[in-house]
Design an enzyme around this catalytic site. Sequence first.
Site, PDB file in Angstrom:
ATOM      1  N   ASP A  31       0.824  -1.141  -0.058  1.00  0.00           N
ATOM      2  CA  ASP A  31       0.070   0.161  -0.137  1.00  0.00           C
ATOM      3  C   ASP A  31       0.896   1.174   0.167  1.00  0.00           C
ATOM      4  OD1 ASP A  31      -2.000  -1.801   0.286  1.00  0.00           O
ATOM      5  OD2 ASP A  31      -2.792  -1.156   2.040  1.00  0.00           O
ATOM      6  N   LEU A  81     -36.680  -6.055 -13.213  1.00  0.00           N
ATOM      7  CA  LEU A  81     -37.263  -7.494 -13.313  1.00  0.00           C
ATOM      8  C   LEU A  81     -38.376  -7.756 -12.827  1.00  0.00           C
ATOM      9  CD1 LEU A  81     -33.562  -9.001 -12.836  1.00  0.00           C
ATOM     10  CD2 LEU A  81     -34.550  -8.791 -15.114  1.00  0.00           C
ATOM     11  N   GLU A 110     -27.624 -16.081 -11.930  1.00  0.00           N
ATOM     12  CA  GLU A 110     -26.531 -15.135 -11.084  1.00  0.00           C
ATOM     13  C   GLU A 110     -27.264 -14.783  -9.804  1.00  0.00           C
ATOM     14  OE1 GLU A 110     -26.512 -11.722 -13.808  1.00  0.00           O
ATOM     15  OE2 GLU A 110     -26.253 -12.860 -15.410  1.00  0.00           O
ATOM     16  N   LYS A 112     -28.563 -12.030  -7.320  1.00  0.00           N
ATOM     17  CA  LYS A 112     -29.173 -10.704  -7.327  1.00  0.00           C
ATOM     18  C   LYS A 112     -28.431  -9.740  -6.275  1.00  0.00           C
ATOM     19  CE  LYS A 112     -33.704  -8.353  -7.895  1.00  0.00           C
ATOM     20  NZ  LYS A 112     -33.438  -7.285  -6.910  1.00  0.00           N
ATOM     21  N   ASP A 114     -27.751  -6.622  -3.971  1.00  0.00           N
ATOM     22  CA  ASP A 114     -28.750  -5.598  -3.193  1.00  0.00           C
ATOM     23  C   ASP A 114     -28.009  -4.720  -2.968  1.00  0.00           C
ATOM     24  OD1 ASP A 114     -31.070  -4.844  -2.359  1.00  0.00           O
ATOM     25  OD2 ASP A 114     -30.790  -5.770  -0.366  1.00  0.00           O
ATOM     26  N   TYR A 223     -24.323  -6.777 -16.785  1.00  0.00           N
ATOM     27  CA  TYR A 223     -25.170  -6.654 -18.321  1.00  0.00           C
ATOM     28  C   TYR A 223     -24.439  -5.792 -19.144  1.00  0.00           C
ATOM     29  CZ  TYR A 223     -29.537  -5.894 -21.052  1.00  0.00           C
ATOM     30  OH  TYR A 223     -30.552  -5.752 -21.814  1.00  0.00           O
ATOM     31  N   LYS A 309     -36.667 -13.807  -5.460  1.00  0.00           N
ATOM     32  CA  LYS A 309     -36.309 -13.255  -4.247  1.00  0.00           C
ATOM     33  C   LYS A 309     -35.976 -14.203  -2.946  1.00  0.00           C
ATOM     34  CE  LYS A 309     -37.233  -8.907  -4.073  1.00  0.00           C
ATOM     35  NZ  LYS A 309     -36.559  -7.569  -3.924  1.00  0.00           N
ATOM     36  N   CYS A 403     -39.144  10.272  31.826  1.00  0.00           N
ATOM     37  CA  CYS A 403     -37.800   9.762  31.663  1.00  0.00           C
ATOM     38  C   CYS A 403     -37.434   8.481  32.512  1.00  0.00           C
ATOM     39  CB  CYS A 403     -36.664  10.965  32.075  1.00  0.00           C
ATOM     40  SG  CYS A 403     -35.006  10.064  31.702  1.00  0.00           S
ATOM     41  N   CYS A 406     -34.549   9.735  35.290  1.00  0.00           N
ATOM     42  CA  CYS A 406     -34.570  10.864  36.260  1.00  0.00           C
ATOM     43  C   CYS A 406     -35.784  11.265  36.272  1.00  0.00           C
ATOM     44  CB  CYS A 406     -33.680  11.958  35.728  1.00  0.00           C
ATOM     45  SG  CYS A 406     -34.469  12.799  34.133  1.00  0.00           S
ATOM     46  N   CYS A 421     -35.794  13.640  26.975  1.00  0.00           N
ATOM     47  CA  CYS A 421     -35.845  13.996  28.295  1.00  0.00           C
ATOM     48  C   CYS A 421     -34.861  15.405  28.317  1.00  0.00           C
ATOM     49  CB  CYS A 421     -35.205  12.847  29.138  1.00  0.00           C
ATOM     50  SG  CYS A 421     -34.455  13.692  30.720  1.00  0.00           S
ATOM     51  N   CYS A 427     -29.688  14.521  34.500  1.00  0.00           N
ATOM     52  CA  CYS A 427     -30.235  13.226  33.869  1.00  0.00           C
ATOM     53  C   CYS A 427     -28.980  12.253  33.725  1.00  0.00           C
ATOM     54  CB  CYS A 427     -30.912  13.183  32.787  1.00  0.00           C
ATOM     55  SG  CYS A 427     -31.643  11.513  32.217  1.00  0.00           S
TER      56      CYS A 427
HETATM   57  S1  IVH Z   1     -30.117  -7.646 -14.743  1.00  0.00           S
HETATM   58  C1  IVH Z   1     -33.325  -5.888 -18.003  1.00  0.00           C
HETATM   59  N1  IVH Z   1     -28.569  -9.054 -13.181  1.00  0.00           N
HETATM   60  O1  IVH Z   1     -32.080  -5.890  -9.834  1.00  0.00           O
HETATM   61  C2  IVH Z   1     -32.310  -6.733 -16.927  1.00  0.00           C
HETATM   62  N2  IVH Z   1     -30.033  -7.068 -12.145  1.00  0.00           N
HETATM   63  O2  IVH Z   1     -35.178  -5.588 -10.685  1.00  0.00           O
HETATM   64  C3  IVH Z   1     -31.400  -5.658 -15.965  1.00  0.00           C
HETATM   65  N3  IVH Z   1     -29.847  -6.608  -9.759  1.00  0.00           N
HETATM   66  O3  IVH Z   1     -32.247  -2.839 -11.303  1.00  0.00           O
HETATM   67  C4  IVH Z   1     -30.913  -6.162 -14.636  1.00  0.00           C
HETATM   68  N4  IVH Z   1     -28.401  -8.056  -9.556  1.00  0.00           N
HETATM   69  O4  IVH Z   1     -30.289  -3.152 -10.005  1.00  0.00           O
HETATM   70  C5  IVH Z   1     -29.652  -7.762 -13.277  1.00  0.00           C
HETATM   71  N5  IVH Z   1     -27.289 -10.066 -11.513  1.00  0.00           N
HETATM   72  C6  IVH Z   1     -28.322  -8.994 -11.798  1.00  0.00           C
HETATM   73  C7  IVH Z   1     -28.609  -8.144 -10.810  1.00  0.00           C
HETATM   74  C8  IVH Z   1     -29.542  -7.154 -11.205  1.00  0.00           C
HETATM   75  C9  IVH Z   1     -28.872  -6.995  -8.976  1.00  0.00           C
HETATM   76  C10 IVH Z   1     -30.823  -5.628  -9.756  1.00  0.00           C
HETATM   77  C11 IVH Z   1     -30.659  -4.373 -10.554  1.00  0.00           C
HETATM   78  C12 IVH Z   1     -32.057  -4.449 -11.107  1.00  0.00           C
HETATM   79  C13 IVH Z   1     -32.735  -5.109 -10.314  1.00  0.00           C
HETATM   80  C14 IVH Z   1     -33.992  -5.630 -11.013  1.00  0.00           C
END
Ligand code: IVH
Length: 667
Positions: A31, A81, A110, A112, A114, A223, A309, A403, A406, A421, A427
Amino acid sequence: MTEIERIDLLRKELHAHNHNYYILNAPTISDQEFDRLMRELQELEAKHPEHYDENSPSQRVGSDLNKDFRQVAHKYPMLSLGNTYSQAEVTDFYERVRKSLNEDFEICCELKFDGTSISLTYENGKLVQAVTRGDGVRGDDVTDNVKTIRSIPLVLQGEGYPESFEIRGEILMPWKVFEELNRERELREEPLFANPRNAASGTLKSQNSAVVASRKLDAYLYYLLGENLPHDGHYENLQEAAGWGFKVSGHMRKVRTLQEIFDFINYWDTERKNLPVATDGIVLKVNSQRQQRNLGYTAKSPRWAIAYKFQAERALTRLEKVTYQVGRTGAVTPVANLTPVQLSGTVVKRASLHNADIIASLDLHIGDKVYVEKGGEIIPKITGVDLGSRPAGSEKVTFITHCPECGSPLVRYEDEAAHYCTNESSCPPQIKGRIEHFISRRAMNIEGLGPETVDQFYQEGMIHDVADLYTLQAADICRLERMGEKSAENIIRGIENSRQAPYERVLFALGIRFVGETVAKKVAKAFPSVELLEAATLDELIHVDEIGTKIAQSILRYFHDEKNLLLVDRLRKAGLRMEADKEDLSGHTDKLQGKSVVISGVFARHSRDEYKALIEKHGGKNVGSISKKTSFILAGDNMGPSKLEKAEKLGIPIMNEDDFLALTEEE
Ligand code: IVH
């Protein structure tokens, strides 16, 4: 080698080191060595502004210029989606695809992620734009902020990338960074982020890219869009993109059967807990782009992809009682005490109820069976009540009126959800909380003292406020239980050393509501002594960068309180620094003493903030709007027509930046 050649070499090397570190997780230099190369690059770039490159690795450090985001139309709309929650719906999706295509197909499975989605545009191998999802049609241009994210390449490597393309993905705050950030915010009594997703999107929308740079965001790309992508397969294109330097998840799988899809889902339902970032499901995509085009889109989402989900983990348990915690600001937080229950690998006994409104909206009764969930949140929350099992005649939970520590009556301020409070002076948790904050590492950093010792001193009646710390004697400390001579001396030395803490730290340590570390720095700069700050008006305060009415009013309230003025005075007498360092004051003059200056327009030689600092340095005051009292207007290009008209009407002189710099003898 010329300096220009050296710049080019350093840029190339640093890009490669970034890639090794952030994408491959395999750094080849230390680093320190990295920092050294970066400093060398920054110095050379400063010497050669003509060789500026907006995609230089040095651009990652961010800037603290304020900006509003520009709205940009997406070239391809950013769709979402379709969501499913059951394996039956996944089967429906698979069958629909099979029937429509009527030929062999592959599904790419894949994770998803968050976080918050982003669309990146690259032209000729360079990042040119980063736009948030927005409403799907238009988003915010957050390019400068995104450039600070180390795992997003500014310049691509390898070859074969299209001349122009978009790549979309998710910006994430890793769990570790999120937890650390919340720990810091808790110390500063700043509101916590509920989950890494909010933290990531909040950070990305920061007006200050230096803040973004400090928050260590990460990004996965999932994507690719463009006219000339190398392959028909989505999976294959992403593997290619990994070769260009993008961070692509290593957990993508191409499969053909439903069973393989379920295996993937079931595996990640538990395994995702070991990932460094938050995920909330699985995305299934038809792999071939040709087949994707055949399947097409509904109004909202593609027919070729779907999100499954994960069920947020939930448990049913009994509410035993509600207790209340009093924080250092007097805010009272209700806490649900639960019959211990197993949830996502930990035993949950307590859940925050946040405030009176939440209790009311849940219509909680003691003895209720409640649902506890641990979504992306760290603190479990109560999401519902099983009304069917409510015991007859059970007691409704009503928020306390006094409170618990106190006994003082609680108040609720307009526009605030919390009860407070207001008995600040006696307090106990408020007193102890303020002292604990004062001694903490980021405040006065008093070594040898911790919350337990503070509690002990307080119990023994040795301290009632932070100024009492400076009257402590080693001999008194020694007399306490479990306290040797050595530790007593350490404490005294720690207190002694804290007298040297700079003014801005003292300001932070005072614990004025909403005055966190950053705000304290800004305040200290704008008002380089406590006297000046005590005399500041609301108008002067809100003209300081990052200070809004809420903070300004809190500062005013603090210094309007006689008790606080006395405390500050005792701290001053104890030898604490109540003004900015002399060095900071070097070059200060009173050339603009008593002058009110309005800044307007765009400047060539300094930023507006720098001009503001210069006005203050020379004893003047920067004010926001033109009035009879305005001494002159420091005007750059494109001064607003209404301002110009007003200035002319009131006969207020207008000065350009060259004249201003000559007047103040600055450069
Ligand atoms: S593909 C047209 N792949 O989930 C397809 N989305 O409701 C475009 N997300 O807005 C999305 N992981 O923010 C895709 N492996 C993944 C994802 C992913 C998370 C999110 C993305 C998107 C939402 C879909």
